[in-house]
Scaffold this active site. Structure first.
Site, short mmCIF file in Angstrom:
data_model
loop_
_atom_site.label_atom_id
_atom_site.label_comp_id
_atom_site.label_asym_id
_atom_site.label_seq_id
_atom_site.Cartn_x
_atom_site.Cartn_y
_atom_site.Cartn_z
N GLU A 2 0.83 -1.20 0.00
CA GLU A 2 0.00 0.00 0.00
C GLU A 2 0.87 1.25 0.00
O GLU A 2 1.67 1.44 0.92
CB GLU A 2 -0.92 -0.04 1.23
CG GLU A 2 -1.88 -1.22 1.21
CD GLU A 2 -2.38 -1.59 2.60
OE1 GLU A 2 -2.21 -0.79 3.53
OE2 GLU A 2 -2.94 -2.69 2.74
N HIS A 30 -2.80 1.77 16.24
CA HIS A 30 -1.47 1.88 15.67
C HIS A 30 -0.43 1.80 16.78
O HIS A 30 0.57 2.50 16.78
CB HIS A 30 -1.30 3.19 14.90
CG HIS A 30 -2.21 3.33 13.73
ND1 HIS A 30 -3.51 3.75 13.86
CD2 HIS A 30 -2.04 3.08 12.41
CE1 HIS A 30 -4.09 3.76 12.68
NE2 HIS A 30 -3.22 3.35 11.78
#
Length: 801
Positions: A492, A590
């Site tokens: 990505e 995250h």
């Protein structure tokens, strides 16, 4: 018929011989399934799952399958393997019994249950075979749809070989990208997310992939109406059908009992995929499963009599027999002879497989019995030894567990007697001989193993200036792409913008979209692309944008990539590099440090945790000279920090499994890794101000960890140990503690309790304060070390609290 055969006219007699031989193969496969079930139910085999009812479409698949092609399938494909000449009757039963010898069970040497098929991509030394001179099957796994991501990569390799310059000499792996990757899956398993993710990705990438859906209307006992919208996978995938304006799939449907239609369909699919690089879906409908899902139950429990009667009539073998008779290709008498001979061949093959399986163990049994009788003669425990010996002798067909268990039990009886050493030596020798049959090849045992790769230090000019660390990665990747034309990287945002942290800045423009590619948000199939391409001789680097996203792909990593060398006993490999970034991230989603979960799920993959980008670049350089998969976790907060630019880009190498002592000390050993190292370094400076001298060790790699046992050497000097990391309590810190205290026997040199400092059990809250109150801070490390020293020297270091 093969592509070569369709180009020339063949006589009716040749045609007849080929078709009748197909029927014979299918009949042998069916008899293997029937007798295999009996072997399980009588206890000779543990569990059975067979390909009965799927024989005829697999014949058609085998005809279209060419040298250099790859299969990525599931546990129903025995007829296909027989048809391409890669599975004999004896090998079929050896797999069912779990024979631990590759010469008898070449699929997995007893490491997987029967029905899991593989060919040998490597020789006995771990070197590549010429994959273009053989028909290839990637090693199966049981998790449903788990074969799909790998299939994508196997197909994409052909696209890379066809379109990337500099790969002309890779003739062992491809001929101008003309190879097709053939996938098989049951209709119920198309409900899995991995199936849909792969279908979408293959349509986007336009790769030569043909996926066959074997549709018998059930998933174990659950009917298709509970599995698939409209009860029809090809119907709901209509939107993927290509047209004049849009790329997509060619979607084909065919009845699984219609032999000529199947042959025609597979020829068509092969031509489309092979020549046009267009993916094809073949929905093979109206198949049956005569014995039910597996040996664990009977399908009569969930199928009504009407369905069972239909299955008997439309059994693909029964229909093929009728077709042969109706078209005067064979007579009843000829087919009856084939049927009878198939039974005899399968029975004989079964007997040979069983004898080959049990004979070595009977010999080992007799060897131990003879030894025990000798020992018993002079033992005070003669009666008890004879009891154990007689019980072992009474076992008509022993297994190795029973042999070794008996020996170890007798050893307890003679621990103070003269026969002890002889029996202990026998047990040791026997274990050393047998254990590798079950435990070898978790990692590579070839000369290209990471453990044989040595360190090459980064070199610097005298006038070197410090630069943003991401530039070291970028320029090192540039050197890698130039040096290795087989290296590709994808993920990505990896392509056009050069990854989110600019570590690949300008690389796509320089090396092209095929080698430096963007990928969709689909982590599992990004991993699958890498696995498949690595199995075909390329050196892919699959990028997962952030470490937390790895959870989407952890099943593929754990069940497929991590076990590949093990489950083929070293006859297949996929030296994939997985690139990601983590540590000291902020926020619940995250947090970047689920290390304990990762290292315990992916044994078989190296886990590397460099503290800076020079170390990370060195790991890439090392891995490209080896043949094992690895996960590299770059420090997210390190890309903008300053580091010196090496002059030997692409050449310096960070050793794997070797720790680095980055600060000498005398009072306590602190072991950590990744971004947390910088926290520890700052705390050590502040501790030095109060007279505490810390030795800091950077683990560098978690799998493997400290192969030279340098941590215990440090503890011998300091006599104290603290492990610091930012995973949850009991995560990677517990693993490191076990390695140092248990594996390295570090406990015997400690004067204080070994301790760990980890994050809180919850994920970090968002923001800077969230990080401070959730993960170890400089003050946390300082106070933890100080408290350990207070216990040792309370006068010198009075309590802080």
């Amino acid at each position: 018929m093969t592509e070569e055969q369709t180009k020339t006219e063949i006589s009716f007699e040749d045609f007849k011989a080929e078709v009748v031989n197909d029927y014979k193969i299918a009949k042998i496969s069916r008899e293997c399934s029937l007798l295999g079930r009996k072997e399980v139910l009588t206890g000779k085999a543990k569990f059975g799952i067979f390909g009965d009812g799927k024989e005829v479409p697999q014949l058609a698949l085998a005809k279209a399958f060419q040298n250099g092609d790859f299969r990525s399938g599931y546990y129903r494909d025995q007829t296909f393997m027989m048809a391409i000449g890669q599975l004999s009757i004896q090998q079929f039963f050896a797999g069912l019994y779990g024979h631990t010898d590759l010469a008898h069970d070449p699929m997995s040497a007893g490491r997987q249950m029967g029905g899991h098929f593989a060919t040998h991509s490597l020789d006995e030394n771990g070197n590549w075979n010429n994959l273009m001179q053989q028909k290839n099957s990637s090693a199966d796994i049981s998790p449903t749809a788990g074969q799909m991501p790998r299939l994508l990569g196997l197909a994409q390799a052909s696209k890379i070989y066809r379109n990337v310059r500099g790969l002309d000499h890779f003739t062992n792996f491809s001929k101008e990208g003309n190879e097709v990757a053939w996938g098989t899956i049951g209709n119920a398993s198309t409900s899995e997310g991995l199936f849909f993710e792969t279908i979408n990705a293959a349509g986007v990438l336009q790769v030569p992939m043909v996926i066959s859906v074997w549709d018998d209307e059930y998933g174990i006992s659950v009917h298709a109406k509970y599995q698939t919208t409209k009860e029809n996978i090809s119907e709901i995938l209509k939107g993927f059908q290509r047209d004049n304006e849009n790329k997509g799939y060619e979607i084909l449907r065919v009845k699984g009992w219609d032999y000529p239609a199947l042959v025609e369909t597979y020829e068509k699919a092969s031509a489309i995929a092979r020549e046009e690089h267009v993916p094809v879906l073949i929905h093979v409908q109206e198949l049956t499963q005569p014995q039910g899902h597996s040996t664990s139950g009977s399908h009569e429990r969930y199928k009504n009599e009407e369905r069972l009667a239909w299955e008997r009539e439309f059994d693909c073998l029964a229909q093929m027999r009728t077709w042969l008779l109706d078209n005067n290709i064979a007579t009843v008498e000829e087919l009856d002879v084939i049927d009878e001979n198939a039974k005899k061949e399968v029975l004989e093959g079964k007997k040979l497989a069983w004898n080959a399986f049990v004979t070595p163990m009977k010999e080992e049994q007799q060897e131990l019995i003879s030894l025990l009788k000798t020992i018993a003669e002079t033992s005070a425990n003669k009666v008890f030894i004879e009891k154990q010996t007689n019980e072992l002798a009474a076992i008509k067909e022993p297994i190795r567990k029973e042999i070794l268990s008996t020996a170890r039990k007798v050893l307890r009886l003679i621990v103070n007697e003269s026969g002890k050493n002889q029996l202990a030596s026998w047990i040791t020798d026997y274990t050393n001989k047998i254990q590798p049959k079950f435990s070898s090849h978790l990692f590579s045992q070839s000369d290209a193993t990471v453990l044989k790769n040595t360190e090459t230090h980064a070199s610097y000019d005298d006038s070197v200036e410090e630069v943003d660390a991401r530039l070291i990665l970028r320029d090192n990747f540039d050197a890698i792409f130039s040096k290795y034309p087989e290296v590709v990287i994808f993920g990505e945002d990896a392509g056009n913008i050069g990854d989110v942290n600019q570590g690949l800045e300008g690389m796509q423009e320089k090396y092209g979209e095929m080698r430096v590619a963007d990928a969709g948000i689909r982590e599992a199939t990004i991993l699958g692309q890498g696995i498949g391409m690595a199995m075909r001789g390329l050196r892919p680097i699959a990028e997962i944008q952030y470490l937390d996203y790895l959870l989407y792909a952890i099943q593929i990593m754990s069940d497929d990539l991590a076990t590949l060398q093990y489950r083929t006993q070293g006859r297949q490999k996929a030296p994939l590099i997985i690139r990601t970034r983590g540590h000291r991230l902020e926020g619940i989603w995250h947090s970047g440090s689920p290390m304990g979960m990762i290292i315990n799920a992916i044994r078989g993959i190296h886990v590397l945790v460099p503290r800076n980008m020079t170390k990370a670049a060195g790991f890439y350089n090392t891995l490209l000279e080896t043949d094992e998969p690895a996960l590299i976790i770059e420090c997210l907060n390190g890309y903008r920090l300053k580091e010196k630019m090496p002059t030997n880009l692409g050449e310096f190498k960070t050793p794997i499994g070797v720790v680095e002592t980055i600060k000498q000390g005398t009072d306590i050993t602190i072991v950590s890794y990744g971004s947390t190292i910088r926290v520890v370094e700052q705390a050590a400076k502040e501790l030095m101000e109060v007279g505490i001298d810390c030795e800091i060790i950077d683990a560098q790699s978690l799998l493997p960890f400290d192969i030279h046992q340098d941590c215990v050497k440090s503890i011998i000097k300091t006599n104290r140990l603290l492990v610091v990391d930012e995973d949850v309590p009991g995560g990677a810190s517990a693993y490191l503690l076990q390695q140092i205290i248990d594996e390295q026997n570090g406990y015997q040199y400690l004067d204080s309790q070994p301790q760990t400092l980890a994050s809180k059990p919850h994920r970090p809250a968002y923001g800077t304060d969230g990080d401070y109150f959730s993960k170890p801070s400089v003050e946390d490390v300082f106070e933890k070390v100080y408290a350990i020293m207070y216990e040792a020297k309370p006068t010198q270091y009075p309590s802080l609290y």
